[in-house]
Design an enzyme around this catalytic site. Sequence first.
Site, PDB file in Angstrom:
ATOM      1  N   ARG A   1      23.547 -16.658  -6.651  1.00 20.55           N
ATOM      2  CA  ARG A   1      23.631 -15.570  -7.639  1.00 20.55           C
ATOM      3  C   ARG A   1      23.253 -16.064  -9.042  1.00 20.55           C
ATOM      4  O   ARG A   1      23.946 -15.792 -10.024  1.00 20.55           O
ATOM      5  CB  ARG A   1      25.028 -14.958  -7.647  1.00 20.55           C
ATOM      6  CG  ARG A   1      25.408 -14.324  -6.320  1.00 20.55           C
ATOM      7  CD  ARG A   1      26.773 -13.668  -6.375  1.00 20.55           C
ATOM      8  NE  ARG A   1      27.114 -13.045  -5.101  1.00 20.55           N
ATOM      9  CZ  ARG A   1      28.251 -12.388  -4.864  1.00 20.55           C
ATOM     10  NH1 ARG A   1      29.157 -12.294  -5.845  1.00 20.55           N
ATOM     11  NH2 ARG A   1      28.478 -11.847  -3.687  1.00 20.55           N
TER      12      ARG A   1
ATOM     13  N   ARG B   1      28.928 -17.962 -36.188  1.00 22.32           N
ATOM     14  CA  ARG B   1      29.630 -16.840 -35.589  1.00 22.32           C
ATOM     15  C   ARG B   1      31.123 -17.141 -35.481  1.00 22.32           C
ATOM     16  O   ARG B   1      31.524 -18.311 -35.520  1.00 22.32           O
ATOM     17  CB  ARG B   1      29.050 -16.543 -34.201  1.00 22.32           C
ATOM     18  CG  ARG B   1      27.604 -16.056 -34.248  1.00 22.32           C
ATOM     19  CD  ARG B   1      26.987 -15.996 -32.870  1.00 22.32           C
ATOM     20  NE  ARG B   1      25.592 -15.552 -32.926  1.00 22.32           N
ATOM     21  CZ  ARG B   1      24.749 -15.608 -31.898  1.00 22.32           C
ATOM     22  NH1 ARG B   1      25.185 -16.086 -30.721  1.00 22.32           N
ATOM     23  NH2 ARG B   1      23.506 -15.187 -32.026  1.00 22.32           N
TER      24      ARG B   1
ATOM     25  N   ARG C   1      21.249 -10.256 -14.966  1.00 25.80           N
ATOM     26  CA  ARG C   1      20.586  -9.902 -13.711  1.00 25.80           C
ATOM     27  C   ARG C   1      19.996 -11.156 -13.068  1.00 25.80           C
ATOM     28  O   ARG C   1      19.926 -12.223 -13.680  1.00 25.80           O
ATOM     29  CB  ARG C   1      19.465  -8.886 -13.959  1.00 25.80           C
ATOM     30  CG  ARG C   1      18.383  -9.405 -14.901  1.00 25.80           C
ATOM     31  CD  ARG C   1      17.204  -8.443 -14.999  1.00 25.80           C
ATOM     32  NE  ARG C   1      16.206  -8.907 -15.944  1.00 25.80           N
ATOM     33  CZ  ARG C   1      15.279  -9.833 -15.681  1.00 25.80           C
ATOM     34  NH1 ARG C   1      15.249 -10.409 -14.489  1.00 25.80           N
ATOM     35  NH2 ARG C   1      14.391 -10.179 -16.599  1.00 25.80           N
TER      36      ARG C   1
END
Length: 580
Positions: free
Chosen positions: A508, A414, A519
């Site tokens: 988190r 990439r 998420r």
Amino acid sequence: MTAAAMAADASYDPVLSKLVTSLKEAESLSSEQELHFLQNLLESKEINALVNVHSKVAKVCKDNKCAPLMSSSIQVALDVLEHLSQRCHISPICKEMFYLLQRPHVQSLLATHDAIAQKDFYPHLPDIPIEVDEDEETVKIVQLVKSNEPLGATIKTDEETGKIIIARIMHGGAADRSGLIHVGDEVIEVNGINVEGKTPNDVLTILQNSEGTITFKLVPSDGKGGQRESKIRVRAHFDYNPENDPYIPCKEAGLGFIRGEILHIVGQDDGYWWQARKECERTSRAGLIPSRALQERRIIYERTQKETNGDTKSSCASICSTPPPSPDSSNTITCRGPKTKKIMYNLDENDDFDRELIATYEEVSKLYPRPGVYRPIVLIGAPGVGRNELKRRLVARDPEKYRSPVPYTTRAMRPGEIPGREYLFVTRDRMETDVSAGKFIESGEYKGHLYGTAAESVKAIVNSGHVCVLSPHYQAIKSLRTPQLKPFIIHIRTPPFNRLKATREANRARSTFDDLNSRGFTDEEFNEMIHSDERINFLYGHFFDEEIVNDNLATALEQLLVCVERAESEPLWAPSSWVQ
């Protein structure tokens, strides 16, 4: 060379010269071939050299010109190594002494010193047989003082004669220390009570009701009474509680242990029950544990019974019983296959194969650290538990010391990627060929592209003097745990559900079950993580050198650093095949 010539030569022992001369007088007693062989043997330079050395050593010891200070210098050296291993990082002198005492030449010199100090060079001749009237039975009286400690002996009924005999002497027990009671001795009386026609349980009742001194009248066995402790150490791969074992000959003589403990096997005379003591309790009395053969038969029987009773659920269920759901979770843990994750799975993964491996005991020895050669650190854990993050933080702490191998992939490069930094890019045909040839410790397919870690990449990091840090799929243990790599394997474990959920939400943490990491984790994913953790522990828990519960990344990293330091500086137990 004639006997006269041998006598004239100072290098030949005079006693051997006399023996050669006396052979002439024995010509009529033996065949010419035997005399010729014996004469050549006595005239050989090798035998004369050995006899001369023996005579000089014996003379020095007899004259006390160099009496040894001790006869266990090799054990002292091993004890010194244990102490030095804790101080190698403090003093260069300690480090130099630590590696010097490990040299085979030094250890051979110490072993030779002990052999001479213990006078092992003296010939060992059999005892002169004593003529005994065959009609007269020898009886010995043995008295032992009863205390809170068990006597350390078991009895049984001889199947042929029906007599009560000593079946087993526990190493280190009261009976063993007395040196008077031996396996095979026939028990005639206990405290004046004749035991003829009684059962072993009857005899045990007599012993339990006795106080103070216990007097045995025994008929000595024909065999030798001495017991020699073996030097075998094993790591237990299962938990054992003699109180729950209905087949142990004597529950009081049993030795309980938990998986991972190091046991010193001191006796293997019995095919079903070994004698052992815990390595951390060297002075204690030995206890009974099931032998490898007995434990394997038990495991096979249990598995057969489960299959017979129809307990043939999915491989996940049969590998590990499903744990109960957490109090705060409404989702019952199921045996569904995992969701698609960014993790490499071995192409030939097979949990059934691993479930069929019977783990009982593994012979181990102390593996001492070598200068400039570090053991690979392998972090194993359930998907999402944080082992990759721990690896990243460990490498970031000291990139010059810690390295991770660059994985291979068949996908296209990439923009911004550099070959050899993020990945090594190869064709699919080449990677499939290398995978088939066993050149990858783990490999798998993700979104149509192959990924994998080559064994040579790991070896290159180790050989360059760096610490190789890996976080592979748990199936890679089979490829990594070899005498060549000698990995230090750490299981990164999940905390309980409530703690797992609270810590991940507080930080988190992003779900690794989601390609975009966009998420947080769901309760179902937390449950799957815990279930995967238990499954890994069931299948491979006996292979782990350490466990770290990752309920806080900072704390887990500090614990990881302590483990890595131990692997670098301390002698640790490892499979014996790695040490030989």
